[in-house]
Design an enzyme around this catalytic site. Structure first.
Site, PDB file in Angstrom:
ATOM      1  N   ASP A   9      31.026  34.067  38.575  1.00  0.00           N
ATOM      2  CA  ASP A   9      32.059  35.098  38.746  1.00  0.00           C
ATOM      3  C   ASP A   9      31.717  36.056  39.882  1.00  0.00           C
ATOM      4  OD1 ASP A   9      29.887  36.190  37.479  1.00  0.00           O
ATOM      5  OD2 ASP A   9      31.043  37.476  36.142  1.00  0.00           O
ATOM      6  N   ASP A  23      31.343  41.448  41.443  1.00  0.00           N
ATOM      7  CA  ASP A  23      31.029  40.703  40.218  1.00  0.00           C
ATOM      8  C   ASP A  23      32.055  41.071  39.147  1.00  0.00           C
ATOM      9  OD1 ASP A  23      28.777  39.026  38.822  1.00  0.00           O
ATOM     10  OD2 ASP A  23      29.268  40.644  37.420  1.00  0.00           O
ATOM     11  N   ASN A  52      35.445  33.568  28.879  1.00  0.00           N
ATOM     12  CA  ASN A  52      35.253  32.140  28.609  1.00  0.00           C
ATOM     13  C   ASN A  52      35.041  31.869  27.127  1.00  0.00           C
ATOM     14  OD1 ASN A  52      35.535  30.931  31.149  1.00  0.00           O
ATOM     15  ND2 ASN A  52      33.422  31.382  31.725  1.00  0.00           N
ATOM     16  N   ASP A  78      38.889  29.919  34.365  1.00  0.00           N
ATOM     17  CA  ASP A  78      39.178  29.373  35.697  1.00  0.00           C
ATOM     18  C   ASP A  78      40.364  30.098  36.333  1.00  0.00           C
ATOM     19  OD1 ASP A  78      37.121  27.600  35.441  1.00  0.00           O
ATOM     20  OD2 ASP A  78      38.374  25.859  34.995  1.00  0.00           O
TER      21      ASP A  78
END
Length: 234
Positions: free
Chosen positions: A149, A106, A114, A123
């Site tokens: 993620d 993770d 973001n 991205d």
């Protein structure tokens, strides 16, 4: 008597020649042969076209099935493909004791990336992470993006010691895992992750139990501290 001769002559002229009447059916039989040949050629051509169409359809189906197994952003496998592969490995382990290991990963603070830098940078971070994991594994291993993620790595024919070695290697090389902050300024963001390892055990009654074990190990690493520390293996 002259009249009789004339009548006989007229009757001969009026009678149609038998040979001429016999030629008409013969001409129909001759004309039928090119038609039958054309129909046979058309049937063969249709069969070839049908076979070509079937082959093209089979090829498209293979490509479609492959696309359904791929995460379109990162190019690694998706959750659907991972679950199918884990099921196969779990069944092999049940039958023959074959070893395998699952790594759950993770990314840390991905929401912050973001929010502060935009989804385009987010991205690119996911793509960089997928490339990073895939580059350090064997061709027989599988990297998948579970969503968001979260990533997973399936290590086939791998015991606990080898799984720990792979996880430590991923952690040790993690400083190279970066993403460009923007296209222009050359600044890079350092990415980090938490990682958990679960080796396929005989007491796992399902794939979900295997996943849950790796998930618990991964969250233990998150609670103990951020960053790719070498103590990430559990």
């Amino acid at each position: 008597m002259r009249q009789a001769v004339q009548q006989k002559t007229v009757s001969k002229k009026a009678s149609p020649p038998k040979a001429a009447a016999a030629r008409v059916p013969g001409q129909r039989r001759g004309a039928r042969q090119p038609i039958e040949q054309a129909l046979a050629r058309a049937e063969q051509s249709n069969q070839r076209d049908l076979l070509q169409a079937l082959k093209a359809l089979q090829h498209e189906n293979v490509e479609l099935r492959a696309q359904l197994r791929i995460d379109h952003l990162t190019g690694v496998f998706n959750r659907f493909a991972l679950n199918a592969e884990l099921e196969q490995e779990w069944q092999r382990g049940q039958r023959s004791g074959r070893e395998a290991a699952l790594l759950l990963i993770d990314l840390n603070d991905f929401k912050l990336i973001n929010d502060q830098h935009g989804h385009a940078v987010g991205d690119r971070a996911l793509i960089s992470a997928a490339d990073y994991f895939a580059a350090q594994l064997r061709s027989t291993d599988l990297v998948a993006r579970l969503g968001g993620d979260e990533f997973a790595i399936l290590l086939r024919d791998t015991d606990n010691a080898e799984a720990r070695r792979v996880a430590i290697k991923l952690c040790a090389n993690a400083p190279s895992l970066t993403v460009a902050e923007s296209a222009g300024n050359g600044e890079c963001l350092q990415l980090s992750f938490a990682i958990g390892v679960a080796v396929l055990a005989p007491h796992f009654n399902s794939v979900q139990e295997w996943l849950d074990a790796a998930d618990r190990a991964m969250y233990r690493h998150k609670r103990e501290g951020r960053g790719p520390k070498l103590s990430c293996v559990r």
